[in-house]
Design an enzyme around this catalytic site. Structure first.
Site, PDB file in Angstrom:
ATOM      1  CG  HIS A  76      -1.424   3.597   4.596  1.00 21.20           C
ATOM      2  ND1 HIS A  76      -2.194   2.936   5.520  1.00 21.20           N
ATOM      3  CD2 HIS A  76      -0.811   2.643   3.851  1.00 21.20           C
ATOM      4  CE1 HIS A  76      -2.060   1.625   5.342  1.00 21.20           C
ATOM      5  NE2 HIS A  76      -1.223   1.423   4.338  1.00 21.20           N
ATOM      6  CB  SER A 107      -0.930   0.007   1.223  1.00 21.75           C
ATOM      7  OG  SER A 107      -0.185  -0.191   2.419  1.00 21.75           O
TER       8      SER A 107
END
Length: 268
Positions: A250, A44
Site C-alpha cells: 500500500h 484501501s
C-alpha cells in the site's frame, strides 16, 4: 390626464415593476445551491491504509488524515466532505454501504475500486509465498476475472454514482505499478515482479475503459509513481510487512501526498 387617473397609472407601473423585481428575486432564490460537496469512495488505496494517522472513528476502514482525499479536502475546503472509503472494499461494498452521502449537492466524487474484486491480496500472497509458476498462474486467473466479470461490476458502481450524484465530476483513480524492473532487488524474482506489474497495467486498462464509457475522468498514478516503485531508491509503497501485513503493498504517506494527490488535483 386627470390627476387621479395619472396616480392610478403610476401606481400600476410601480406595482408591475415591483412584481417583476420580486419575481426575479424569487427566481434567483429558487436557483439550486452550487454542487460543491466532496465525497471520497473506494478501497484501501483511497482510505489511506499504509499512510498511518488513522481516524479512530473509522475503525477497520482505516481512513487516514494523510490520505489523498483528506489532503484534498483540507486544501480546497469543499462545502462538505464525506469520507466513506474503506479498507478491503469491493464494488459490492461501495454499492451497499458507501453511497449514502451522494446527492445533487455533490460536486466531486473520487474513487478507487476493483483491485479487491480482482483478488489483489491473494495474488500478492501467492507470488510472495509460492513459485514463479504458481504466481504466473494466479495472475492469469486474476486477469481473466478482470476481463470477464469486473467490467460489469464497475458499470454497476459508476451508474449508481451518476444516478445519485447527477451534478458531480467523478474521478476514478487507478493503481500504481509495484516494482521497478531491471535491477537487483531482494525478495521476489524478476519474473514475479514483471507479472505483478503486468497485472496492474491490465487492471488499469480495463478500469480506464469503463470510466471513459461513463464519461468520468480516469486518474493514472503510474506516472507519478515512476521512480518510486518497490526496488527503487525511494519507494512510495510498503513492501511485505510481516508485523503489519495489512499495510503491505500500500502507498506510504509520501505515496498518498506525492503519488495520488497530484493526480486528483489535476483531474478534479
Amino acid at each position: 390626464m386627470r390627476r387621479s387617473r395619472f396616480v392610478g397609472f403610476l401606481s400600476s407601473v410601480l406595482l408591475a415593476a415591483g412584481a417583476a423585481l420580486t419575481g426575479a428575486a424569487t427566481a434567483q432564490a429558487a436557483q439550486p445551491a452550487a454542487a460543491d460537496g466532496y465525497v471520497a469512495l473506494g478501497d484501501s488505496y483511497s482510505s489511506g491504509v499504509g499512510a498511518g494517522s488513522y481516524i479512530s472513528s473509522s475503525g477497520d476502514c482505516k481512513r487516514s488524515t494523510k490520505s489523498h482525499p483528506y489532503l484534498w479536502a483540507a486544501a480546497h475546503s469543499p462545502s462538505s466532505f464525506d469520507f466513506t472509503a474503506c479498507s478491503g472494499a469491493r464494488t459490492g461494498d461501495v454499492l451497499a454501504g458507501q453511497l449514502g452521502p451522494l446527492g445533487t449537492g455533490t460536486g466531486l466524487v473520487s474513487l478507487s475500486i476493483g483491485g479487491n474484486d480482482a483478488g489483489f491480496v491473494d495474488v500478492m500472497t501467492t507470488c510472495v509465498l509460492q513459485s514463479d509458476s504458481s504466481c504466473l498462474s494466479r495472475v492469469a486467473t486474476a486477469e481473466a476475472y478482470v476481463d470477464s466479470t469486473l467490467p460489469g461490476n464497475l458499470d454497476g458502481v459508476y451508474s449508481a454514482i451518476r444516478n445519485k450524484a447527477p451534478n458531480a465530476h467523478v474521478v476514478v483513480i487507478g493503481y500504481p505499478r509495484f516494482y521497478q524492473l531491471g535491477k537487483s532487488c531482494l525478495g521476489l524474482s524478476e519474473t514475479k515482479r514483471a507479472a505483478i506489474n503486468k497485472a496492474s497495467d491490465h487492471l488499469n486498462t480495463v478500469i480506464a475503459q469503463r470510466v471513459a464509457a461513463h464519461g468520468f475522468t480516469f486518474g493514472d498514478v503510474r506516472t507519478t509513481f515512476t521512480g518510486h516503485e518497490l526496488c527503487s531508491g525511494s519507494p512510495w509503497l510498503h513492501s511485505v510487512n510481516w508485523l503489519n501485513i495489512g499495510e503491505s503493498y500500500h502507498p506510504t504517506a509520501a505515496g498518498q501526498s506525492g503519488g495520488y494527490l497530484p493526480v486528483l488535483n489535476g483531474a478534479a
